[in-house]
Every structure is written in structure tokens, then in C-alpha cells.
Design an enzyme around this catalytic site. Sequence first.
Site: not given
Length: 195
Positions: A75, A85, A138, A162
Site C-alpha cells: 500500500e 462497509r 487495514c 495486503h
Amino acid sequence: MCHYKPFDGESLNPAWEVARRLDGEQLAGATLVARQLPCVISRVNPALFHMLATLRPALVLCLGQAGGRADITLERVAINLVDARIPDNAGQQPVDEPVFPEGPAGYFTTLPIKAMVQALRREGIPASVSQTAGTYNCNAIFYGLCHYIASRQAPMRGGFVHLPYLPEMAAAHPGAPSMALATQQDAVKTLSAPH
């Protein structure tokens, strides 16, 4: 290495499966240390900060699961936003909240992510740079790590990686890509080496 517990109904998290197998391993004169963090957005950064203050590592790789991704993704940017979400493991689902109200809009990783991606590819491991860690736990961990380094001028480098589903996880998600545990372990060892 820091990782967090399974979430969203999963019984495994590849990040923890990889990390716990590497805990205590010696690599280039350093000892790999794994710690599991809660998948609870309000508790994850206090736990991370305690770990960082206690261990004082030179390099921190936070690992997380990204089901649906086909490769190891490093990332680039952590943003000061939580927009969950799904509920976390405490049932909380923050929407449009900052990770740290006093923090800047975002941070860039302090890792040489393009060189790290190339190192993985040389080992035959699929890898890429990702521009976003999302807006869930995350990203909260990644932002917290960057905020800790910047606000305390801590002498460490760190970032977020990830990992794809493990094959046994992908079996429950038809069509989803996966990567073998041994390959993911090799990837994290490569990422943990000096670059």
C-alpha cells in the site's frame, strides 16, 4: 509484523497464518516478531502504539487480508478516514470518521514499495503497488502506524501489505483468487529483508 484477527465471518486470516509461522525467525541479523491486533477499529491503534513502544522495531510490516486480490499488494497511501462497509469484530461500524481528528489528510508509506515489488517479482511471487488500503481496519492500522512514526519522529520504517485469500478460504468464495501459504510466507520474508 503486526496483523489482525479473522473478520467478516472468516475463520482464518492469511496475515496471521503467515506471521505466526515466521515469529522468532532470524533474518539478516534481525528477529522477526509477530503480534496480532484486534479487528476493532477503536482498539487497534492503542494496541499498535503499545506494541511499537514496547518492541521499538526498525521495520514494521502490517499485514492484512484482501480477499479478491490476486497478488501481494504493497500500500502506498494511508488516509485519515474510517468508513466501514461492514461492522468490526465488536459490532461497530464507523462511518465518515477520522482515524485521528488532529492528523493530516494522509500519509505516504515510508517503505521503498516499488523496489520491494520488484524483489518479490524476481522471486517469482506476484506483487503490485496498491494506491489504497481502503477505509476499514487495514487503513486505520496503516494510518496509525504512519501517524506514530511522523508524530513521534520514531526511527523506524513501516507500511501495510495486503495478502490474498489462502486456497482453503477461496474454496468458500468461488472464482476468488488465492495464494499458497508457503508463497505468502516467502513473500513476507523477502519484504522483511533490507532493501
